[in-house]
Design a protein around this motif. Structure first.
Motif, PDB file in Angstrom:
ATOM      1  N   SER A 148      -6.305  -0.575  -7.518  1.00  0.00           N
ATOM      2  CA  SER A 148      -6.925  -1.004  -6.270  1.00  0.00           C
ATOM      3  C   SER A 148      -7.057   0.205  -5.359  1.00  0.00           C
ATOM      4  CB  SER A 148      -6.069  -2.079  -5.595  1.00  0.00           C
ATOM      5  OG  SER A 148      -6.600  -2.432  -4.349  1.00  0.00           O
ATOM      6  N   GLN A 149      -8.306   0.515  -4.967  1.00  0.00           N
ATOM      7  CA  GLN A 149      -8.549   1.706  -4.176  1.00  0.00           C
ATOM      8  C   GLN A 149      -7.835   1.674  -2.832  1.00  0.00           C
ATOM      9  OE1 GLN A 149     -10.030   4.375  -5.122  1.00  0.00           O
ATOM     10  NE2 GLN A 149     -11.020   3.736  -7.020  1.00  0.00           N
ATOM     11  N   ASP A 150      -7.722   0.470  -2.225  1.00  0.00           N
ATOM     12  CA  ASP A 150      -7.104   0.407  -0.904  1.00  0.00           C
ATOM     13  C   ASP A 150      -5.584   0.377  -0.958  1.00  0.00           C
ATOM     14  OD1 ASP A 150      -7.086  -2.055  -2.062  1.00  0.00           O
ATOM     15  OD2 ASP A 150      -7.511  -3.169  -0.232  1.00  0.00           O
ATOM     16  N   GLN A 151      -5.013   0.159  -2.165  1.00  0.00           N
ATOM     17  CA  GLN A 151      -3.557   0.146  -2.288  1.00  0.00           C
ATOM     18  C   GLN A 151      -3.014   1.418  -2.938  1.00  0.00           C
ATOM     19  OE1 GLN A 151      -3.641  -4.047  -4.153  1.00  0.00           O
ATOM     20  NE2 GLN A 151      -1.628  -3.942  -3.230  1.00  0.00           N
ATOM     21  N   ASN A 152      -3.870   2.117  -3.688  1.00  0.00           N
ATOM     22  CA  ASN A 152      -3.498   3.363  -4.384  1.00  0.00           C
ATOM     23  C   ASN A 152      -2.484   3.150  -5.506  1.00  0.00           C
ATOM     24  OD1 ASN A 152      -5.109   5.015  -2.621  1.00  0.00           O
ATOM     25  ND2 ASN A 152      -3.521   4.770  -1.079  1.00  0.00           N
ATOM     26  N   LEU A 153      -2.385   1.928  -6.022  1.00  0.00           N
ATOM     27  CA  LEU A 153      -1.474   1.640  -7.123  1.00  0.00           C
ATOM     28  C   LEU A 153      -2.117   2.026  -8.445  1.00  0.00           C
ATOM     29  CD1 LEU A 153      -0.188  -1.839  -5.914  1.00  0.00           C
ATOM     30  CD2 LEU A 153       1.054   0.329  -5.849  1.00  0.00           C
ATOM     31  N   LEU A 154      -1.283   2.495  -9.390  1.00  0.00           N
ATOM     32  CA  LEU A 154      -1.791   3.030 -10.649  1.00  0.00           C
ATOM     33  C   LEU A 154      -1.275   2.266 -11.859  1.00  0.00           C
ATOM     34  CD1 LEU A 154      -1.301   6.872 -10.068  1.00  0.00           C
ATOM     35  CD2 LEU A 154      -3.394   5.545  -9.713  1.00  0.00           C
ATOM     36  N   GLU A 155      -2.115   2.231 -12.880  1.00  0.00           N
ATOM     37  CA  GLU A 155      -1.700   1.818 -14.217  1.00  0.00           C
ATOM     38  C   GLU A 155      -1.701   3.067 -15.086  1.00  0.00           C
ATOM     39  OE1 GLU A 155      -3.297  -0.875 -17.982  1.00  0.00           O
ATOM     40  OE2 GLU A 155      -4.687   0.073 -16.587  1.00  0.00           O
ATOM     41  N   ILE A 156      -0.606   3.318 -15.763  1.00  0.00           N
ATOM     42  CA  ILE A 156      -0.524   4.469 -16.669  1.00  0.00           C
ATOM     43  C   ILE A 156      -0.211   3.949 -18.061  1.00  0.00           C
ATOM     44  CG2 ILE A 156       0.749   6.574 -17.238  1.00  0.00           C
ATOM     45  CD1 ILE A 156       1.074   7.100 -14.312  1.00  0.00           C
ATOM     46  N   SER A 157      -1.001   4.406 -19.022  1.00  0.00           N
ATOM     47  CA  SER A 157      -0.872   3.899 -20.384  1.00  0.00           C
ATOM     48  C   SER A 157      -0.840   5.044 -21.388  1.00  0.00           C
ATOM     49  CB  SER A 157      -2.043   2.968 -20.714  1.00  0.00           C
ATOM     50  OG  SER A 157      -2.022   2.595 -22.073  1.00  0.00           O
ATOM     51  N   ALA A 158       0.052   4.890 -22.375  1.00  0.00           N
ATOM     52  CA  ALA A 158       0.138   5.847 -23.486  1.00  0.00           C
ATOM     53  C   ALA A 158      -0.379   5.196 -24.760  1.00  0.00           C
ATOM     54  CB  ALA A 158       1.583   6.311 -23.664  1.00  0.00           C
ATOM     55  N   VAL A 159      -1.360   4.279 -24.608  1.00  0.00           N
ATOM     56  CA  VAL A 159      -1.864   3.522 -25.745  1.00  0.00           C
ATOM     57  C   VAL A 159      -2.438   4.422 -26.834  1.00  0.00           C
ATOM     58  CG1 VAL A 159      -4.157   3.186 -24.714  1.00  0.00           C
ATOM     59  CG2 VAL A 159      -3.301   1.556 -26.400  1.00  0.00           C
ATOM     60  N   ASN A 160      -2.954   5.587 -26.455  1.00  0.00           N
ATOM     61  CA  ASN A 160      -3.507   6.522 -27.434  1.00  0.00           C
ATOM     62  C   ASN A 160      -2.635   7.765 -27.605  1.00  0.00           C
ATOM     63  OD1 ASN A 160      -6.072   5.225 -28.199  1.00  0.00           O
ATOM     64  ND2 ASN A 160      -6.582   5.487 -26.042  1.00  0.00           N
ATOM     65  N   LEU A 161      -1.370   7.647 -27.232  1.00  0.00           N
ATOM     66  CA  LEU A 161      -0.474   8.801 -27.305  1.00  0.00           C
ATOM     67  C   LEU A 161       0.859   8.381 -27.932  1.00  0.00           C
ATOM     68  CD1 LEU A 161      -0.560  11.802 -26.439  1.00  0.00           C
ATOM     69  CD2 LEU A 161       0.576  11.123 -24.321  1.00  0.00           C
ATOM     70  N   LYS A 184       0.847  -1.186   0.000  1.00  0.00           N
ATOM     71  CA  LYS A 184       0.000   0.000   0.000  1.00  0.00           C
ATOM     72  C   LYS A 184       0.881   1.234   0.000  1.00  0.00           C
ATOM     73  CE  LYS A 184      -3.856   2.233   2.380  1.00  0.00           C
ATOM     74  NZ  LYS A 184      -4.838   2.128   3.492  1.00  0.00           N
ATOM     75  N   VAL A 185       0.541   2.186  -0.849  1.00  0.00           N
ATOM     76  CA  VAL A 185       1.295   3.433  -0.937  1.00  0.00           C
ATOM     77  C   VAL A 185       0.331   4.598  -0.719  1.00  0.00           C
ATOM     78  CG1 VAL A 185       3.016   2.470  -2.517  1.00  0.00           C
ATOM     79  CG2 VAL A 185       0.965   3.551  -3.449  1.00  0.00           C
ATOM     80  N   PRO A 186       0.836   5.786  -0.398  1.00  0.00           N
ATOM     81  CA  PRO A 186      -0.055   6.947  -0.244  1.00  0.00           C
ATOM     82  C   PRO A 186      -0.768   7.254  -1.554  1.00  0.00           C
ATOM     83  CG  PRO A 186       2.134   7.394   0.653  1.00  0.00           C
ATOM     84  CD  PRO A 186       2.247   6.116  -0.106  1.00  0.00           C
ATOM     85  N   ALA A 187      -1.948   7.800  -1.456  1.00  0.00           N
ATOM     86  CA  ALA A 187      -2.705   8.159  -2.654  1.00  0.00           C
ATOM     87  C   ALA A 187      -1.994   9.265  -3.419  1.00  0.00           C
ATOM     88  CB  ALA A 187      -4.112   8.615  -2.270  1.00  0.00           C
ATOM     89  N   ALA A 188      -2.039   9.185  -4.733  1.00  0.00           N
ATOM     90  CA  ALA A 188      -1.418  10.211  -5.570  1.00  0.00           C
ATOM     91  C   ALA A 188      -2.220  11.508  -5.495  1.00  0.00           C
ATOM     92  CB  ALA A 188      -1.346   9.724  -7.017  1.00  0.00           C
ATOM     93  N   ASN A 189      -1.542  12.604  -5.674  1.00  0.00           N
ATOM     94  CA  ASN A 189      -2.204  13.905  -5.688  1.00  0.00           C
ATOM     95  C   ASN A 189      -3.134  14.000  -6.898  1.00  0.00           C
ATOM     96  OD1 ASN A 189      -2.211  16.925  -6.699  1.00  0.00           O
ATOM     97  ND2 ASN A 189      -1.772  17.001  -4.516  1.00  0.00           N
ATOM     98  N   GLU A 190      -4.372  14.438  -6.663  1.00  0.00           N
ATOM     99  CA  GLU A 190      -5.368  14.509  -7.742  1.00  0.00           C
ATOM    100  C   GLU A 190      -4.924  15.429  -8.875  1.00  0.00           C
ATOM    101  OE1 GLU A 190      -8.157  12.984  -8.497  1.00  0.00           O
ATOM    102  OE2 GLU A 190      -7.942  11.626  -6.811  1.00  0.00           O
ATOM    103  N   GLN A 191      -4.231  16.513  -8.535  1.00  0.00           N
ATOM    104  CA  GLN A 191      -3.783  17.437  -9.572  1.00  0.00           C
ATOM    105  C   GLN A 191      -2.714  16.805 -10.446  1.00  0.00           C
ATOM    106  OE1 GLN A 191      -5.149  20.538 -10.327  1.00  0.00           O
ATOM    107  NE2 GLN A 191      -3.891  20.139 -12.138  1.00  0.00           N
ATOM    108  N   ASP A 192      -1.849  15.993  -9.842  1.00  0.00           N
ATOM    109  CA  ASP A 192      -0.825  15.295 -10.627  1.00  0.00           C
ATOM    110  C   ASP A 192      -1.474  14.316 -11.606  1.00  0.00           C
ATOM    111  OD1 ASP A 192       1.237  16.607  -9.301  1.00  0.00           O
ATOM    112  OD2 ASP A 192       1.376  15.074  -7.740  1.00  0.00           O
ATOM    113  N   ILE A 193      -2.503  13.609 -11.151  1.00  0.00           N
ATOM    114  CA  ILE A 193      -3.218  12.685 -12.034  1.00  0.00           C
ATOM    115  C   ILE A 193      -3.924  13.452 -13.145  1.00  0.00           C
ATOM    116  CG2 ILE A 193      -5.138  11.052 -12.148  1.00  0.00           C
ATOM    117  CD1 ILE A 193      -4.367  10.066  -9.399  1.00  0.00           C
ATOM    118  N   GLU A 194      -4.498  14.588 -12.780  1.00  0.00           N
ATOM    119  CA  GLU A 194      -5.188  15.414 -13.777  1.00  0.00           C
ATOM    120  C   GLU A 194      -4.217  15.906 -14.842  1.00  0.00           C
ATOM    121  OE1 GLU A 194      -8.563  17.010 -15.444  1.00  0.00           O
ATOM    122  OE2 GLU A 194      -8.385  15.658 -13.737  1.00  0.00           O
ATOM    123  N   ASN A 195      -2.998  16.253 -14.437  1.00  0.00           N
ATOM    124  CA  ASN A 195      -1.992  16.702 -15.401  1.00  0.00           C
ATOM    125  C   ASN A 195      -1.633  15.594 -16.384  1.00  0.00           C
ATOM    126  OD1 ASN A 195      -1.882  19.198 -14.152  1.00  0.00           O
ATOM    127  ND2 ASN A 195      -0.129  18.668 -12.864  1.00  0.00           N
TER     128      ASN A 195
END
Length: 497
Positions: free
Chosen positions: A340-353, A317-328
């Motif tokens: 996973s909401q309780d772990q705060n882990l993220l998947e980031i994809s550039a599939v359309n970029l 489990k890691v701290p939740a990411a800052n919402e503004q950073d995700i928005e950027n």
């Protein structure tokens, strides 16, 4: 201003969206007034009639405002007409009987019409009953018809004349033969059922759009066709999924289960292929990036399953990411999914970029701790990006296929203690790079076909590292098995750490 509020407009929608908040006031006030009146008449509560009169006035005013806001909200469309009509008239009834109860209770009307007090109790009881019934209709409009009674237990279900509870559908089985799967029935429809039909079905057709049947999906809604066959990225249903989650037009709405990168890629691919109703995977053109998404269906079932339900994630489990950073990140065109909401882990994809480059890697640094799955395949990154990736301490899956990375860059990934899966298909990574990453303790799965890695190096690695699965040829069934084996091994290894 009056004319604007009588038609669907931004002002009408703005005021209308206060309806769910305002409507709770008359509900609360009417229930309190009824309980106080019962307690006063039974001699259990010492409360003056003036207090009850004031509460009734508040309930009547609240019900009136709720009716106005509800009407303005209904102008935006997307609700079942019959259910909406019932809800509206019941709401008006609540306001009317609340006003009647207040008028009869007030001193002024009692002096003018002493006999009027005989309608007081019927008025407050009818207003309360209509409140409960209108609330049920409101829940059905928002969540689908039968929402309140859906899980009524026995014996109350039988007494109410409700049909038996339908058994929950069995878990979606994996697709045993990807090539023979019917694309719409076996792949697209499960995605839509899992993520879209809650708001776009027979019980609730937001924006007059239904997605529970192909013919109705093709028909579209009040904003026109949901998709343009042959043009996935230009289709409204795809563009809305790619909008930042905080935007009103983003779909599914914020707070609802979101589509994953693979799910959006598969929907886009289906539309690009002409949105066929009955064609199989083997009959369509499949790009390398889609092959990976298709292969995963062999272990997780049709893409309705959320990433958080899949193996291969770190058990930390890691701290939740800052919402503004995700928005950027989303504003830059990247797709961000919470695994996973309780772990705060993220998947980031550039599939359309596809234009994502080394310079843009700086955008990922604020969420370095949260990234565990990173998809940069078919982008413009080079070796210069990999030292930055090496600073993502919890990275467990990395896609670098169809990029210009080489041995020089791949070696810099060695500090990644949890990297268990890497895709270097069609890159310039060779034997030296494979040997370097093979020393990584957590690594269990590597895609290398069409890269500079030689068959002899793969064979040698198989002898030296029997727990490392290196795939250097494409076979749909083998890849599905490979992905499954790699993920399970990743999970076991990481849980043992």
């Amino acid at each position: 201003m009056y004319h604007i509020l009588l038609q669907d407009s931004s002002w009408a929608t703005f005021i209308g969206r206060f309806h769910p908040a305002i409507v709770h006031f008359p509900i609360g006030f009417l229930l309190i007034a009824s309980l106080l009146e019962i307690g006063r008449r039974w001699g259990k509560i010492a409360v003056s009639e003036g207090v009850i009169t004031f509460i009734l006035l508040c309930s009547a005013m609240g019900a009136t405002f709720a009716c106005v806001a509800g009407y303005l909200l209904s102008l935006s469309g997307g609700y079942d007409a019959g259910l909406l009509d019932n809800h509206m008239w019941k709401g008006i009834g609540v306001a009317a009987f609340a006003w009647a109860a207040w008028l009869v209770k007030s001193d002024m009307l009692q002096r003018l019409m002493p006999a009027g007090k005989i309608i007081y109790l019927p008025a407050i009881l009818i207003a309360t009953a209509l409140t409960l019934s209108a609330g049920h209709d409101g829940g059905s409009l928002t969540h689908g018809e039968g929402y309140l009674t859906q899980y009524t237990p026995e014996p109350f279900r039988g007494l109410a004349g409700l049909p038996p509870v339908q058994a929950k559908p069995a878990a979606i089985k994996p697709i045993t033969d990807i090539q023979q799967a019917i694309v719409y029935t076996d792949i697209v429809q499960p995605i839509l059922e899992a993520k879209c039909t809650q708001c776009h079905s027979a019980s609730k057709s937001k924006g007059d759009l239904r997605m529970d049947q192909l013919a109705l999906l093709v028909k579209g809604g009040e904003n026109g066709p949901a998709f343009v066959a042959g043009k996935g990225e230009e289709s409204d249903m795809i563009k809305r999924c790619l909008l930042p989650e905080n935007e009103d037009e983003h779909m599914p709405p914020k707070g609802k289960p979101q589509l994953t990168a693979d799910q959006i890629a598969l929907l886009t691919w289906w539309i690009d292929q002409g949105a066929p109703a009955d064609k199989k995977v083997a009959q369509l053109t499949v790009s390398e990036s889609i092959k990976s998404a298709l292969a995963s269906l062999g272990k997780t079932g049709p893409a309705g399953a959320d990433k958080a339900e899949q193996p291969g994630m770190l058990s930390i489990k890691v701290p939740a990411a800052n919402e503004q950073d995700i928005e950027n990140l989303r504003k830059a065109g990247l797709m961000v999914n919470t695994l996973s909401q309780d772990q705060n882990l993220l998947e980031i994809s550039a599939v359309n970029l596809p234009g994502f480059s080394d310079k843009q890697m700086e955008l990922l640094q604020p969420v370095a701790r949260q990234i565990t799955w990173l998809k940069l395949g078919s982008t413009a990154i080079t070796d210069a990006a990999l030292p930055q990736i090496a600073r993502f301490p919890n990275l467990s899956k990395l896609h670098l296929e169809y990029t210009d990375v080489t041995d020089k860059g791949i070696i810099s990934l060695k500090p990644l203690a949890h990297l268990g899966y890497i895709n270097i298909v069609n890159t310039k990574v060779g034997d030296k790079g494979l040997k370097a990453i093979a020393e990584m303790k957590a690594l269990r799965s590597v895609y290398v076909w069409q890269s500079a890695v030689t068959d002899s190096a793969v064979s040698q690695m198989g002898r030296q590292k029997p727990n490392l699965l290196v795939m250097n040829g494409f076979n749909e069934a083998a890849v599905a098995q490979f992905v499954k084996a790699g993920d399970i091994n990743d999970k076991k290894e990481l849980k043992n750490k």
